[in-house]
Design an enzyme around this catalytic site. Structure first.
Site, PDB file in Angstrom:
ATOM      1  N   GLY A 210      16.921 -44.877  12.784  1.00  0.00           N
ATOM      2  CA  GLY A 210      15.204 -43.886  12.274  1.00  0.00           C
ATOM      3  C   GLY A 210      15.468 -42.948  11.247  1.00  0.00           C
ATOM      4  O   GLY A 210      14.280 -42.657  10.345  1.00  0.00           O
ATOM      5  N   GLY A 212      16.112 -44.009   7.438  1.00  0.00           N
ATOM      6  CA  GLY A 212      15.023 -44.574   6.631  1.00  0.00           C
ATOM      7  C   GLY A 212      15.601 -45.107   5.940  1.00  0.00           C
ATOM      8  O   GLY A 212      15.261 -45.102   4.192  1.00  0.00           O
ATOM      9  N   GLU A 429      11.347 -21.650  34.275  1.00  0.00           N
ATOM     10  CA  GLU A 429      11.359 -21.231  32.941  1.00  0.00           C
ATOM     11  C   GLU A 429      11.205 -20.251  32.066  1.00  0.00           C
ATOM     12  O   GLU A 429      12.026 -20.030  31.080  1.00  0.00           O
ATOM     13  CB  GLU A 429      10.318 -22.117  33.478  1.00  0.00           C
ATOM     14  CG  GLU A 429      10.150 -23.758  33.278  1.00  0.00           C
ATOM     15  CD  GLU A 429      11.261 -24.470  32.366  1.00  0.00           C
ATOM     16  OE1 GLU A 429      11.486 -24.489  31.138  1.00  0.00           O
ATOM     17  OE2 GLU A 429      11.554 -25.367  33.800  1.00  0.00           O
ATOM     18  N   HIS A 432      14.697 -19.290  31.454  1.00  0.00           N
ATOM     19  CA  HIS A 432      14.805 -19.252  29.803  1.00  0.00           C
ATOM     20  C   HIS A 432      14.299 -18.878  28.815  1.00  0.00           C
ATOM     21  O   HIS A 432      14.977 -17.792  28.039  1.00  0.00           O
ATOM     22  CB  HIS A 432      15.008 -20.466  29.853  1.00  0.00           C
ATOM     23  CG  HIS A 432      15.680 -21.751  30.606  1.00  0.00           C
ATOM     24  ND1 HIS A 432      17.319 -21.705  30.509  1.00  0.00           N
ATOM     25  CD2 HIS A 432      15.286 -23.008  31.530  1.00  0.00           C
ATOM     26  CE1 HIS A 432      17.078 -22.771  31.849  1.00  0.00           C
ATOM     27  NE2 HIS A 432      16.396 -23.340  31.934  1.00  0.00           N
TER      28      HIS A 432
END
Length: 605
Positions: A210, A212, A429, A432
């Site tokens: 991916g 290019g 969360e 974190h």
């Protein structure tokens, strides 16, 4: 670039045509030929021939209301209409005529045999000869007669007004600089020949999927304005030995006829893998590779033919293929950096209607580690989201949401968490984010959400780096492990239990700690000793230990100790900031999604 395609008819087409010809012949021509041999007479002539005993065979066809009969010598076939005649059967019997149901076929068996058997065989032979000559001419020789498998099916592109140029490829400035020299050589070869310089015969583009590589090859052809032959390595592989080599010969034959030109072989590792010399190996693949080696650097000079190839497994290629004289130059096509991602986003954003206040720099920072193909997908997802909202332009929010779609999937609207699960995910969360914010070398928090996603994540914390980081210190890696353990530490601190939500965190923390000890030399016991080797660095980087069993046991002990220390550090940070942990978790529980600015505002109050 526009592809120039040659009209092709599949082999089954000719056989279908042959079958149609035979069916039409049997259903139309045969009855017509048979009818041509029948003479129509009146009933009086039939009565006279019966009376004279001049009838050989008779066939009475009551459904067609007619009588077919022959003369005594069986030379002619006659037809007459039926009349009311009760004594007809007795009169025919007295005349010595014989009754049959197949008078036409029996009348001329030789002609019937020729039409039914010999003629179809002749037609099939003629069609077979035509197909054989056509395939032999296309494939380039008698060795390639078998269904045309020896013919190269490379796609040929020529210059067009809508061709890909270097301006359409962003984020790979070093690769474009390397390849622009090839374009200059194809335009001005005398400038290089004058000083005695020669261009590389082959250029190998290597990098992750991916990034290019194929687009860069097409851009070279678009800039140079020369024919461009494109073919995948897997297209050379055939079931019969020798067919792949025949395709290679045919490809280079076409290229030499159109020189100067560019030949691009995508995924060359399909045919260019190392020859290990084991018995029972793939003879077809090895013959194809040998033919490619000969064509690239044989006795005959390939003047004006430039070979470009792409692969994401360069370590698996045969050394004879990558040596100077064949693929002289290796051009790395790596994942784009921050400036490269921003440039790629701007290129793809030209195709969509954008709002005026879109900040590509912010989007590029959020899409850290994304390839060019993934960035193109992000822009397209943003455009699709705008269409779903019945808007005619793409906003900043669309692009940010599309990044989350690519990373974690779509929002699961039908997934409803219980209050307890929602609180656990919120504390997880925030754990974190809080550990990351309290460590000096951690990336700032961009977004926190507890909305479930289709990837299976019940929530996630997005951290965004401010700039490019090519090196990470031991302290930064340890802080990252601590951040990964922050979610579980928050659950243990608040709920005094653990949940399954930390499975991905545990996996990433363990992998990072093991790499620090086995590959980065960050263990005082092992010092600068490689204990683990990495293969397929562009395809995920599979690692395998290269040490004794005793060393492996010691590695496991040190990995456990390292993760445990960072887990304890995360727990201590959360315990010292328990009030902020509760306040932020409650805020996230109510809002479900908060930004980094909202998080830092509450944290710094």
């Amino acid at each position: 670039m526009q592809e120039v395609k040659k009209p092709k008819k599949p082999l089954i087409f000719y056989y279908v045509v042959a079958m149609l010809v035979l069916l039409l012949f049997n259903f139309l021509a045969m009855p017509w030929l048979a009818q041509r041999r029948i003479q129509e007479v009146d009933y009086g002539t039939f009565m006279s021939m019966t009376k004279e005993g001049n009838i050989g065979q008779v066939e009475v066809q009551e459904q067609e209301n007619q009588i077919l009969f022959t003369d005594k010598e069986y030379q002619h076939i006659y037809k007459t209409g039926m009349m009311p005649d009760p004594e007809l059967t007795q009169r025919l019997y007295d005349s010595g005529a014989s009754f049959t149901g197949e008078i036409i076929k029996q009348a001329d068996p030789i002609l019937s045999f020729l039409l039914s058997w010999i003629l179809p065989i002749v037609i099939f032979i003629l069609i077979g000869q035509y197909i054989s000559r056509r395939l032999t001419r296309n494939a380039g020789g008698p060795n390639a007669m078998m269904f045309g498998m020896g013919k190269s099916n490379a796609k040929v592109y020529v210059k067009s007004s809508e061709g890909i140029r270097f301006s359409d490829v962003a984020g790979e400035d070093e690769a474009k600089e390397n390849l622009s020299e090839i374009v200059d050589y194809l335009h001005n070869p005398d400038k290089y020949k004058k000083i005695g310089a020669s261009m590389p015969k082959g250029i190998l583009l290597v990098g992750p999927p991916g990034t290019g590589k194929t687009m860069l090859a097409k851009a070279v052809a678009g800039e140079a304005g020369v024919p461009f032959f494109s073919m995948s390595g897997s297209e050379f592989v055939e079931m019969f030995v020798g067919m792949g080599a025949s395709k290679v010969r045919d490809l280079f034959k076409q290229a030499k006829e159109k020189a100067p030109c560019i030949v691009f072989i995508d995924e060359i590792d399909a045919i260019g893998q190392k020859r290990d010399g084991r018995a029972g190996g793939n003879d077809e693949r090895e013959q194809t590779l040998n033919q490619l080696l000969t064509e690239m650097d044989g006795f005959e000079e390939n003047t004006g033919v430039m070979i470009l190839a792409a692969t994401n497994r360069p370590e698996s290629l045969d050394p004879a293929l990558t040596r100077p004289g064949r693929f002289d130059r290796r051009v790395p096509v790596e994942l784009p950096d921050l400036q490269g991602r921003e440039a790629i986003l701007r290129v793809h954003a030209k195709k969509v209607n954008l709002c005026d206040n879109v900040d590509f720099g912010s989007i590029a920072r959020m899409a850290s580690g994304a390839s060019g193909a993934e960035l193109a997908n992000i822009v397209n997802e943003a455009a699709l989201r705008a269409v779903r909202d019945n808007r005619e332009y793409v906003t900043q929010a669309d692009l940010e949401e599309s990044i989350e779609v690519v990373i974690a999937g779509y929002q699961k609207k039908n997934s409803i968490l219980t209050d307890q699960e929602k609180k656990v995910v919120a504390y997880h969360e925030i754990g974190h984010a809080l550990v990351a914010a309290k460590q000096t070398n951690s990336a700032p928090v961009q977004k926190i959400t507890i909305v479930p996603r289709t990837s299976g994540a019940l929530g996630y914390t997005m951290q965004v780096d401010e700039g490019n980081h090519y090196l990470m210190s031991q302290e930064e890696l340890e802080n990252k492990i601590a951040t990964l353990t922050g979610g579980r530490a928050a659950e243990e601190l608040v709920f005094h239990s653990a949940s399954t939500g930390a499975s991905n965190d545990i996996e990433q923390a363990t992998k990072l700690a093991r790499a620090m000890i086995t590959r980065y030399g960050m263990s005082p016991d092992f010092d600068m000793v490689t204990l683990e080797t990495v293969t397929n660095q562009y395809l995920g980087g599979d690692a395998s230990l290269a040490c004794s069993a005793q060393a492996q046991a010691e590695i496991d002990k040190q990995v456990i100790a390292l993760v445990k220390r960072q887990h304890q550090k995360a727990g201590k940070i959360l315990e010292e900031n328990r009030n902020k942990l509760d306040e932020l978790a409650e805020y996230l529980y109510q809002k479900e999604t908060i930004t980094g600015e909202e998080f830092m505002k509450i944290l710094n109050q």
